[in-house]
Design a protein around this motif. Structure first.
Motif, PDB file in Angstrom:
ATOM      1  N   VAL A 288       0.880  -1.165   0.000  1.00 47.61           N
ATOM      2  CA  VAL A 288       0.000   0.000   0.000  1.00 47.61           C
ATOM      3  C   VAL A 288       0.918   1.214   0.000  1.00 47.61           C
ATOM      4  N   PHE A 289       0.726   2.101  -0.960  1.00 50.89           N
ATOM      5  CA  PHE A 289       1.488   3.341  -1.052  1.00 50.89           C
ATOM      6  C   PHE A 289       0.524   4.496  -0.834  1.00 50.89           C
ATOM      7  N   VAL A 290       0.913   5.478  -0.035  1.00 48.99           N
ATOM      8  CA  VAL A 290       0.081   6.665   0.172  1.00 48.99           C
ATOM      9  C   VAL A 290       0.989   7.889   0.091  1.00 48.99           C
ATOM     10  N   ILE A 291       0.601   8.848  -0.762  1.00 49.26           N
ATOM     11  CA  ILE A 291       1.360  10.088  -0.871  1.00 49.26           C
ATOM     12  C   ILE A 291       0.403  11.270  -0.780  1.00 49.26           C
ATOM     13  N   PRO A 292       0.905  12.407  -0.329  1.00 48.80           N
ATOM     14  CA  PRO A 292       0.062  13.610  -0.306  1.00 48.80           C
ATOM     15  C   PRO A 292      -0.213  14.070  -1.722  1.00 48.80           C
ATOM     16  N   ALA A 293      -1.405  14.604  -1.908  1.00 47.06           N
ATOM     17  CA  ALA A 293      -1.791  15.119  -3.223  1.00 47.06           C
ATOM     18  C   ALA A 293      -2.180  16.577  -3.039  1.00 47.06           C
ATOM     19  N   ALA A 294      -3.409  16.937  -3.289  1.00 49.07           N
ATOM     20  CA  ALA A 294      -3.880  18.294  -3.025  1.00 49.07           C
ATOM     21  C   ALA A 294      -4.013  18.464  -1.512  1.00 49.07           C
ATOM     22  N   GLU A 295      -4.233  19.686  -1.081  1.00 46.20           N
ATOM     23  CA  GLU A 295      -4.303  19.963   0.352  1.00 46.20           C
ATOM     24  C   GLU A 295      -5.323  19.067   1.041  1.00 46.20           C
ATOM     25  N   ASN A 296      -4.876  18.390   2.112  1.00 43.41           N
ATOM     26  CA  ASN A 296      -5.703  17.473   2.904  1.00 43.41           C
ATOM     27  C   ASN A 296      -6.263  16.314   2.091  1.00 43.41           C
ATOM     28  N   THR A 297      -5.609  15.977   1.003  1.00 44.34           N
ATOM     29  CA  THR A 297      -6.038  14.891   0.138  1.00 44.34           C
ATOM     30  C   THR A 297      -4.841  14.023  -0.210  1.00 44.34           C
ATOM     31  N   TYR A 298      -5.079  12.717  -0.299  1.00 40.94           N
ATOM     32  CA  TYR A 298      -3.991  11.760  -0.496  1.00 40.94           C
ATOM     33  C   TYR A 298      -4.349  10.774  -1.593  1.00 40.94           C
ATOM     34  N   LEU A 299      -3.342  10.257  -2.230  1.00 41.20           N
ATOM     35  CA  LEU A 299      -3.501   9.236  -3.243  1.00 41.20           C
ATOM     36  C   LEU A 299      -2.966   7.938  -2.658  1.00 41.20           C
ATOM     37  N   ALA A 300      -3.795   6.897  -2.655  1.00 41.08           N
ATOM     38  CA  ALA A 300      -3.403   5.583  -2.128  1.00 41.08           C
ATOM     39  C   ALA A 300      -3.494   4.559  -3.249  1.00 41.08           C
ATOM     40  N   VAL A 301      -2.498   3.680  -3.319  1.00 41.00           N
ATOM     41  CA  VAL A 301      -2.467   2.638  -4.332  1.00 41.00           C
ATOM     42  C   VAL A 301      -2.191   1.307  -3.638  1.00 41.00           C
ATOM     43  N   PHE A 302      -2.962   0.286  -4.019  1.00 41.13           N
ATOM     44  CA  PHE A 302      -2.854  -1.054  -3.460  1.00 41.13           C
ATOM     45  C   PHE A 302      -2.373  -1.978  -4.571  1.00 41.13           C
ATOM     46  N   THR A 303      -1.315  -2.746  -4.302  1.00 37.95           N
ATOM     47  CA  THR A 303      -0.708  -3.565  -5.350  1.00 37.95           C
ATOM     48  C   THR A 303      -0.485  -5.000  -4.877  1.00 37.95           C
ATOM     49  N   GLY A 304      -0.166  -5.847  -5.832  1.00 39.33           N
ATOM     50  CA  GLY A 304       0.292  -7.190  -5.531  1.00 39.33           C
ATOM     51  C   GLY A 304       1.771  -7.152  -5.182  1.00 39.33           C
ATOM     52  N   PRO A 305       2.332  -8.296  -4.763  1.00 34.96           N
ATOM     53  CA  PRO A 305       3.726  -8.318  -4.305  1.00 34.96           C
ATOM     54  C   PRO A 305       4.763  -8.141  -5.406  1.00 34.96           C
ATOM     55  N   ASN A 306       4.408  -8.398  -6.651  1.00 37.28           N
ATOM     56  CA  ASN A 306       5.390  -8.349  -7.742  1.00 37.28           C
ATOM     57  C   ASN A 306       5.298  -7.086  -8.582  1.00 37.28           C
ATOM     58  N   VAL A 307       4.771  -6.018  -8.008  1.00 34.01           N
ATOM     59  CA  VAL A 307       4.622  -4.775  -8.740  1.00 34.01           C
ATOM     60  C   VAL A 307       5.986  -4.089  -8.911  1.00 34.01           C
ATOM     61  N   ALA A 308       6.123  -3.355  -9.988  1.00 34.92           N
ATOM     62  CA  ALA A 308       7.321  -2.532 -10.197  1.00 34.92           C
ATOM     63  C   ALA A 308       7.120  -1.237  -9.410  1.00 34.92           C
ATOM     64  N   MET A 309       7.702  -1.169  -8.228  1.00 32.78           N
ATOM     65  CA  MET A 309       7.467  -0.033  -7.335  1.00 32.78           C
ATOM     66  C   MET A 309       7.869   1.293  -7.952  1.00 32.78           C
ATOM     67  N   ASP A 310       8.925   1.302  -8.765  1.00 27.33           N
ATOM     68  CA  ASP A 310       9.338   2.556  -9.388  1.00 27.33           C
ATOM     69  C   ASP A 310       8.283   3.061 -10.361  1.00 27.33           C
ATOM     70  N   ASN A 311       7.620   2.168 -11.071  1.00 26.64           N
ATOM     71  CA  ASN A 311       6.545   2.583 -11.979  1.00 26.64           C
ATOM     72  C   ASN A 311       5.361   3.151 -11.204  1.00 26.64           C
ATOM     73  N   VAL A 312       5.032   2.517 -10.088  1.00 30.14           N
ATOM     74  CA  VAL A 312       3.928   3.003  -9.260  1.00 30.14           C
ATOM     75  C   VAL A 312       4.251   4.392  -8.727  1.00 30.14           C
ATOM     76  N   SER A 313       5.447   4.555  -8.186  1.00 27.05           N
ATOM     77  CA  SER A 313       5.854   5.840  -7.627  1.00 27.05           C
ATOM     78  C   SER A 313       5.828   6.941  -8.685  1.00 27.05           C
ATOM     79  N   TYR A 314       6.366   6.652  -9.853  1.00 25.45           N
ATOM     80  CA  TYR A 314       6.406   7.636 -10.938  1.00 25.45           C
ATOM     81  C   TYR A 314       4.994   8.058 -11.340  1.00 25.45           C
ATOM     82  N   GLU A 315       4.128   7.081 -11.559  1.00 26.75           N
ATOM     83  CA  GLU A 315       2.769   7.400 -12.007  1.00 26.75           C
ATOM     84  C   GLU A 315       1.985   8.126 -10.919  1.00 26.75           C
TER      85      GLU A 315
END
Length: 149
Positions: free
Chosen positions: A90-117
């Motif tokens: 599970v990745f969570v990053i800040p987005a707009a003020e008081n808003t966050y983007l969360a992404v849920f992945t399987g174990p074999n995800v390319a983390m760098d691609n997720v982070s970039y997107e």
């Protein structure tokens, strides 16, 4: 309903922000959540699960900010909260003020691609919500939630 079809609450359609993230192999779901534990958009989760995850993510973010501020002192800023399990991430990053983007992945995800997107979509999300997107950490102002505004 297809689990990978973005679903939004009625006020602003944010599904276009989730769609590019969902195209990454092994990404299972994505959400836009608020600091107070509500979802603004999600990728086809049932309503009860989306509500529970939004509340849990708000708690996770509050705990992470508290940990960071206690250890590093002052208004230490979070850039990313990540949870790793045997089933995935599970990745969570800040987005707009008081808003966050969360992404849920399987174990074999390319983390760098997720982070970039995720970073690309944060810029889009800020524009769509009429809030300034998150700034880079170099001298950025701090929002009331402990993330860069």
């Amino acid at each position: 309903m297809n689990a990978r079809t973005p679903v939004t609450r009625p006020k602003v359609d944010l599904s276009f922000v989730l769609t590019p993230i969902l195209e990454i192999p092994n990404v299972q779901h994505a959400m836009v959540v608020t600091a107070d534990g509500f979802f603004e958009a999600h990728s086809g989760l049932d309503g009860e699960t989306a509500e529970k995850l939004s509340a849990v993510l708000a708690s996770l973010l509050a705990s992470s900010r508290g940990t960071s501020q206690t250890y590093f002192g002052g208004r230490s800023l979070l850039r990313l909260v990540m949870v790793e399990t045997y089933e995935g991430y599970v990745f969570v990053i800040p987005a707009a003020e008081n808003t966050y983007l969360a992404v849920f992945t399987g174990p074999n995800v390319a983390m760098d691609n997720v982070s970039y997107e995720m970073q690309k979509q944060v810029q889009t999300l800020g524009k769509a919500m009429g809030s300034p997107p998150r700034s880079d950490l170099g001298g950025s102002p701090v929002g009331g939630d402990g993330f860069p505004a």
